[in-house]
Design a protein around this motif. Structure first.
Motif: not given
Length: 261
Positions: A41-54, A93-101, A170-176
């Motif tokens: 699922k796309p959520q699995a590559v969020l860490p990579a996209l976060q690294a790119l934004v960082d 959906h990613h944050l939903q899983r973060v909370v569920e865990r 989230p990505l938006a938080c990293r960019e502000y």
């Protein structure tokens, strides 16, 4: 923005790593992204996209330091965590899983904060902004966002004026980021705030994960759990590199100056 140049090295333990070089607003950005090789699922590559934004943000910070200026944001300053933070389906959906865990008691506290935030937004007549800001005009969104900020609703993950999920925020938080004194961020108009100019990649998440790049909903972070509960995750599975290529293609299509938020 020039197209990124991927440099692939052999995979390890079911992953593949790519060293990317991107030219963003005249500066070179380099980032190493690691993603699963299997369909995910796309959520699995969020860490990579976060690294790119960082990496993009870090490049902007270095350019700022070259001018003798510095970012004033730090732990304990949570004013920006009370403004409207745009979110899209994949991150919801990613944050939903973060909370569920989370452990039971902590999960209950976080879910209660989300529910309370939605109650306050509905009482203030801001449900449209919270659940479908993409349907508002620019002027209407600005006015609603200002009304949102005046309510002072803290992000459900804000604790002791710091982000309690900082590594996976989230990505938006990293960019502000800002260079002005922290206390100025408490102003609802933001007239005296001096933001750091960062090429925004987070808006590209609106079409990420959907079939054929379909534009998805945009809503408030505080509505993430309610939105995700009402919209089951129907995103397809693709190999990790395919998801990254999809995101990079969106960057290339955003124009020579890069996406703006």
């Amino acid at each position: 923005m020039k197209p990124p140049e991927p440099i692939i090295r052999p995979p390890a333990a079911g992953t593949i790593s790519a060293r990317l070089r991107l030219h963003v607003m005249g500066r070179q950005v380099e980032a190493t992204l690691e993603v699963p090789t299997r369909p995910v699922k796309p959520q699995a590559v969020l860490p990579a996209l976060q690294a790119l934004v960082d990496a993009v943000v870090a490049s902007s910070e270095r350019a700022l330091e070259g001018k003798g200026r510095a970012v004033s944001c730090k732990a304990g300053c949570g004013a920006c965590c009370r403004q409207f933070v745009p979110l899209t389906a994949v991150e919801a959906h990613h944050l939903q899983r973060v909370v569920e865990r989370m452990p039971g008691p902590r999960r209950a506290r976080i879910e209660a904060r989300f529910a309370d935030a939605m109650r306050r937004l509905r009482a203030a007549g801001l449900e449209a902004l919270a659940l479908d800001s993409g349907g508002l005009s620019g002027a209407a969104r600005h006015a609603a966002s200002l009304a949102y900020f005046k309510l002072g609703i803290a992000c459900p993950f804000l604790e002791d004026e710091s982000c309690s999920i900082h590594p996976v925020r989230p990505l938006a938080c990293r960019e502000y980021l800002v260079t002005s004194p922290a206390e100025r961020c408490a102003s609802p108009t933001g007239d005296a705030i001096e933001p750091v100019e960062v090429p925004k990649l987070s808006p590209l998440m609106a079409g990420f994960g959907g079939a054929d790049g379909a534009v998805g909903a945009v809503f408030a972070l505080t509505a993430a759990l309610e939105w995700a509960a009402a919209h089951p995750d129907t995103a397809p599975e693709r190999a990790g590199p395919q998801w990254v290529e999809r995101f990079l293609a969106a960057i290339g299509a955003s124009g020579p100056a890069g996406p703006r938020g």
